[in-house]
Scaffold this active site. Sequence first.
Site, PDB file in Angstrom:
ATOM      1  CD  GLU A  70     -40.283 -24.666  22.315  1.00 26.96           C
ATOM      2  OE1 GLU A  70     -41.308 -24.645  21.611  1.00 26.96           O
ATOM      3  OE2 GLU A  70     -39.194 -25.100  21.917  1.00 26.96           O
ATOM      4  CG  ASP A  93     -37.047 -22.045  24.747  1.00 25.46           C
ATOM      5  OD1 ASP A  93     -36.544 -23.162  24.982  1.00 25.46           O
ATOM      6  OD2 ASP A  93     -37.739 -21.813  23.739  1.00 25.46           O
TER       7      ASP A  93
END
Length: 742
Positions: free
Chosen positions: A655, A612
């Site tokens: 993301e 992430d």
Amino acid sequence: MQKETSEQSILERLADVSGLTIAVLDESSREIYVLNNNSICRNLNPDGEFVGQCAAFCGTAFQNTRETGAPVSFTCHAGLECRAVPIRNQQTPLVAIVGRTFVKADNYRIATTRAISGDWQAYPPADLFENILLTGPVSVIDKTAAKVENLLPDNIHVARGPESNVPQMATTKILKPLPVERPSEKTPVGQSNIVEKFNRELGLNPILTKHSAPNEPVPVDEPEAEPEIKAVAIPESRSVPAPAPNPTDKRTAEARAWRSFFGSLLKSDYSKAPDSILEFLALHYGFTALIWLEKKENRLENAATFGEMKNRKVRLGIASDDQRLIEALQNEMPLELNERTKEQSATDPRTMYLFPIGVGGEISAGIAILDQISEETIKKQIARICLSIAPQLEILQLRGKVARGDTLSTAIRRFSESLKRIDTDDLWLTLTQNAAEMLRAERASLLIYDEKTEFLEIKAMIGARTEPVAGEKVGTRVARIVFEKNQPLIVPDVSKTGLPPPRSDRNYKTPSFMSCPISIGSRTMGVMNFTDKASGLAFDRSSLDLFQAIAPQLAIAIDRALLKEKAGEFEQLSVTDALTGLLNRRYIEERLTEEIKRSNRHGFPMSFMMLDVDHFKTFNDQFGHPAGDDALRLVAHVIRETLRGADVAARFGGEEFSILLPQTTGEEAATIAERIRANIEETDFQHQGVTISIGIASCSMDLCTSTTIVSAADKALYEAKHRGRNMVLSFESMHLQPQNKK
């Protein structure tokens, strides 16, 4: 030789006679005089000042030799054998390095590997291997070093020229420094040394020795092959012309002929050299039956023939490391074997004279002559010819390897470019055509394993004369075995195997074929078959090397194509994320399920990680969504470049990214994850630095389904973000306090 003849001339003669490099160093450890320099040394240290790895070897030779006051022997990082000797009777300290030659063929082979795929790739192969020195016995280096050590008289000193700061060697007058020697474009590299050595061994040079007068040739049976160099004073008012060659002298004619032949041989390549050598021996000595034998595995097998042996097979049944061959090489005489033929009676055996060719006692080839050789001097001559050409053949062979490596790299780049231009509709056919073109095969087929039917299915065929019979199960003869064993098969001649013969209507041109599996990690997807090489030759190890070089790219293209076919079944348009170019979540979930089954079935390790981007929402708010998209593309690029070939990366959503690592332990996965984290942290993003957090989970008894392993990696990821971000954390070690990498 006149009294004031410079010692450079004597050094030149020593370098020429021995075929070695002679480099003189001053007290600053700089080369001030170099003869016959090995082209590897010339490229690594073009200015004569030792840098890089050379600094620890030749760069310390002056200091080590002067400290000990005795010669120092060393093998440098390039595998070159050297002797550093202090030059005696000198007021100004000088040290000579003698050798810079390979004495083991294996060391030269390592050098070619460094040039093809190692730390010497930046050097053009033509320059790096322009003047390679390869010497057999180490005694040649020791003898030459001893002569150099006691060579120069008291009046030699190091002086500096009036218009130069470069040190120069001088006797009673200042001499110009000798430039670093580069081989002439008109004379093949090493030709002069080889020809002079051959002339000397046959007694064809008018050499001044303690045994001969100035114009008297050394006898052919002189046991000392290398003459002693001895200066002879001659009045200055007289010049001594070179002795006029006698046109009727057979040995002089031989020298001229061999000088011309060596010139043409060294301009050729290794594949043509055996035929050229056999033809020359036949014409020069009147032989009618010759065979060139090549080392294959541990046996000598015929690779070229001449005269009445043309296209005939000879089985010697002799190993290349047979002690008789090694002794024949050392004694410079052939191994004599008796052969009985159908035309001869049992009481009239025919003699085969086998002349071994090798370097350092390792037999690499041989010349078999079936004509009668009655003169011992002729046997000795041919044995010495073989001894002289052995290092050069090794050089030609390994130069060819470097050239093929360069060609292979170019071919792989072209193949990679061709993959980018493949139309999806013609994927299977185009893949097969491109691979066949690379291997110069007129016929090829691509078979892919169908998990539903559990049979191999033909996806593409080129060059086939007939179509497969309807309902025929393809690949049962060879491809299925190759697929199940995941091992390639090369067959030079199918008629000499136990395989079932092919159908007669297939009309193969040649009896040779190659069948290769296509795999990603431990998963074999299919088989590619090649037959009918355009040259008519058999497929060999080089063919397999070429296929294996392009196999990873083939496998990736095929894997994606298979997933696209599955995606079609699920009415999925693509398995690739449009923004990052990585695979998408659907693909990674499909592969994860397959890999977990394989891991549970075979006990293979497997790991999975979730990534992430830290503070990505803040990044988007501050710099805008287009900048955020650019950042995600760059993160994806770093991930792709860091991973291994079998690893699978995907954009999981937003993301978040995920990575599947087949056959990878948790410890190995942590190392890879840390490498990804560090690479992204060190990447230059447009607006500001970007970091990531990574969670890892590995397949175990507790984590044995796709749902549990994804959940475990996700928990580790969010625990890493909770503990400060920019770190790697495994699910198994969440109870430990990791070091913050921020």
